[in-house]
Design a protein around this motif. Structure first.
Motif, mmCIF file in Angstrom:
data_model
loop_
_atom_site.group_PDB
_atom_site.id
_atom_site.type_symbol
_atom_site.label_atom_id
_atom_site.label_comp_id
_atom_site.label_asym_id
_atom_site.label_seq_id
_atom_site.Cartn_x
_atom_site.Cartn_y
_atom_site.Cartn_z
ATOM 1 N N ILE A 3 0.797 -1.267 -0.201
ATOM 2 C CA ILE A 3 0.016 0.044 0.000
ATOM 3 C C ILE A 3 0.939 1.424 0.139
ATOM 4 C CG2 ILE A 3 -1.708 1.355 1.340
ATOM 5 C CD1 ILE A 3 -3.153 -1.443 2.077
ATOM 6 N N SER A 4 1.681 1.370 0.830
ATOM 7 C CA SER A 4 2.842 2.369 0.717
ATOM 8 C C SER A 4 3.401 2.450 -0.712
ATOM 9 C CB SER A 4 3.667 2.170 1.877
ATOM 10 O OG SER A 4 4.864 3.212 1.869
ATOM 11 N N ALA A 5 3.935 1.609 -1.142
ATOM 12 C CA ALA A 5 4.547 1.474 -2.640
ATOM 13 C C ALA A 5 3.481 2.101 -3.604
ATOM 14 C CB ALA A 5 5.073 0.333 -2.944
ATOM 15 N N LEU A 6 2.282 1.931 -3.488
ATOM 16 C CA LEU A 6 1.187 2.502 -4.488
ATOM 17 C C LEU A 6 1.032 4.115 -4.112
ATOM 18 C CD1 LEU A 6 -1.322 -0.378 -4.237
ATOM 19 C CD2 LEU A 6 0.363 0.032 -6.135
ATOM 20 N N SER A 7 1.348 4.502 -3.113
ATOM 21 C CA SER A 7 1.520 6.196 -2.804
ATOM 22 C C SER A 7 0.085 6.668 -2.804
ATOM 23 C CB SER A 7 2.175 7.128 -3.741
ATOM 24 O OG SER A 7 3.717 6.402 -3.707
ATOM 25 N N LEU A 8 -0.698 5.601 -2.033
ATOM 26 C CA LEU A 8 -2.259 6.353 -1.990
ATOM 27 C C LEU A 8 -2.184 7.212 -0.894
ATOM 28 C CD1 LEU A 8 -3.802 2.895 -3.101
ATOM 29 C CD2 LEU A 8 -3.463 4.675 -4.469
ATOM 30 N N LYS A 9 -2.957 8.229 -1.096
ATOM 31 C CA LYS A 9 -3.409 9.273 0.050
ATOM 32 C C LYS A 9 -4.794 8.894 0.827
ATOM 33 C CE LYS A 9 -0.893 13.018 -1.878
ATOM 34 N NZ LYS A 9 0.230 12.430 -2.607
ATOM 35 N N GLU A 10 -5.765 8.404 -0.063
ATOM 36 C CA GLU A 10 -7.119 8.170 0.466
ATOM 37 C C GLU A 10 -7.601 6.925 -0.022
ATOM 38 O OE1 GLU A 10 -11.340 10.497 0.616
ATOM 39 O OE2 GLU A 10 -9.752 11.129 -0.513
ATOM 40 N N TYR A 11 -7.843 5.941 0.896
ATOM 41 C CA TYR A 11 -8.408 4.446 0.196
ATOM 42 C C TYR A 11 -9.243 3.797 1.258
ATOM 43 C CZ TYR A 11 -4.127 3.149 3.255
ATOM 44 O OH TYR A 11 -3.262 3.245 4.200
ATOM 45 N N ILE A 12 -9.733 2.862 0.830
ATOM 46 C CA ILE A 12 -10.755 1.979 1.490
ATOM 47 C C ILE A 12 -10.264 0.771 1.214
ATOM 48 C CG2 ILE A 12 -12.942 0.916 1.438
ATOM 49 C CD1 ILE A 12 -14.203 3.702 0.188
ATOM 50 N N ILE A 13 -10.269 -0.129 2.402
ATOM 51 C CA ILE A 13 -9.645 -1.433 2.092
ATOM 52 C C ILE A 13 -10.911 -2.634 2.269
ATOM 53 C CG2 ILE A 13 -8.060 -3.286 3.163
ATOM 54 C CD1 ILE A 13 -6.566 -1.028 4.138
ATOM 55 N N VAL A 14 -10.934 -3.485 1.226
ATOM 56 C CA VAL A 14 -11.899 -4.461 1.094
ATOM 57 C C VAL A 14 -11.059 -5.880 1.197
ATOM 58 C CG1 VAL A 14 -13.822 -5.732 -0.141
ATOM 59 C CG2 VAL A 14 -13.250 -3.057 -0.236
ATOM 60 N N THR A 15 -11.700 -6.888 2.219
ATOM 61 C CA THR A 15 -10.670 -7.871 2.300
ATOM 62 C C THR A 15 -11.850 -9.073 2.351
ATOM 63 O OG1 THR A 15 -11.097 -7.927 4.859
ATOM 64 C CG2 THR A 15 -9.183 -6.731 4.044
ATOM 65 N N LEU A 16 -11.062 -10.401 2.343
ATOM 66 C CA LEU A 16 -11.973 -11.399 2.315
ATOM 67 C C LEU A 16 -11.210 -12.518 3.174
ATOM 68 C CD1 LEU A 16 -14.028 -13.456 0.864
ATOM 69 C CD2 LEU A 16 -12.122 -14.060 -0.739
ATOM 70 N N SER A 17 -11.736 -13.102 4.087
ATOM 71 C CA SER A 17 -11.158 -14.110 4.809
ATOM 72 C C SER A 17 -9.959 -13.745 5.682
ATOM 73 C CB SER A 17 -10.807 -15.506 3.922
ATOM 74 O OG SER A 17 -10.592 -16.672 4.572
ATOM 75 N N LEU A 18 -8.798 -14.402 5.109
ATOM 76 C CA LEU A 18 -7.526 -14.208 5.636
ATOM 77 C C LEU A 18 -7.037 -12.866 5.567
ATOM 78 C CD1 LEU A 18 -4.625 -15.315 6.986
ATOM 79 C CD2 LEU A 18 -3.925 -15.560 4.373
ATOM 80 N N SER A 19 -7.282 -12.127 4.800
ATOM 81 C CA SER A 19 -6.902 -10.879 4.457
ATOM 82 C C SER A 19 -7.313 -9.824 5.411
ATOM 83 C CB SER A 19 -6.957 -10.087 3.091
ATOM 84 O OG SER A 19 -8.235 -10.266 2.684
ATOM 85 N N GLY A 20 -8.458 -10.376 6.128
ATOM 86 C CA GLY A 20 -9.066 -9.379 7.132
ATOM 87 C C GLY A 20 -8.041 -9.448 8.365
ATOM 88 N N ASN A 21 -7.557 -10.674 8.617
ATOM 89 C CA ASN A 21 -6.661 -10.743 9.735
ATOM 90 C C ASN A 21 -5.495 -9.860 9.493
ATOM 91 O OD1 ASN A 21 -8.078 -12.218 11.577
ATOM 92 N ND2 ASN A 21 -7.854 -14.119 10.087
ATOM 93 N N LEU A 22 -4.867 -9.753 8.094
ATOM 94 C CA LEU A 22 -4.007 -9.239 7.992
ATOM 95 C C LEU A 22 -3.729 -7.696 8.037
ATOM 96 C CD1 LEU A 22 -2.974 -10.967 4.563
ATOM 97 C CD2 LEU A 22 -2.210 -11.629 6.935
ATOM 98 N N ILE A 23 -4.780 -7.107 7.816
ATOM 99 C CA ILE A 23 -5.042 -5.829 8.059
ATOM 100 C C ILE A 23 -5.162 -5.548 9.512
ATOM 101 C CG2 ILE A 23 -6.908 -3.670 8.178
ATOM 102 C CD1 ILE A 23 -5.554 -4.681 5.339
#
Length: 120
Positions: free
Chosen positions: A92-112
């Protein structure tokens, strides 16, 4: 018709992370993160949604060892929840995004949960 752009980025643990993006880069971003044993292809219906791509900049990436991304350099360290959480924050840092919403599925929710302190 808005086209999907595909590219690779390099991060510390992996030289090849596959990313796809669709929509106006000036719009707020939605980042879709897949679960275990699948890839960014899981989100193809969201990328096909005209309303989403006209109003947001859509991103999806393949976690290391999934889809078109390369494997992590140190599997013992990087394929843990904490390790994958750090990888997500780095992508996410490498993408240089200033404003974003994160949508996750299953395991990725734990990663956040693991990387929330590292997200800016």
């Amino acid at each position: 018709m808005i086209k999907i752009k595909s590219f690779f980025i390099e991060i510390n643990c992996c030289k090849k992370i596959f990313v796809k993006q669709k929509g106006n880069l000036n719009n707020p971003a939605i980042i879709f993160i897949h679960g275990a044993s699948i890839s960014s292809e899981f989100w193809k219906k969201q990328f096909a949604d005209k309303n989403l791509s006209e109003n947001f900049s859509l991103y999806a990436f393949d976690l290391p060892g999934h889809g078109k991304s390369g494997k992590a350099n140190d599997p013992q360290k990087n394929y843990t929840l904490k390790g994958l959480g750090k990888i997500v924050a780095e992508i996410i840092s490498a993408l240089s995004l200033k404003e974003y919403i994160i949508v996750t599925l299953s395991l990725s929710g734990n990663l956040i949960g693991e990387c929330v302190d590292d997200l800016k």
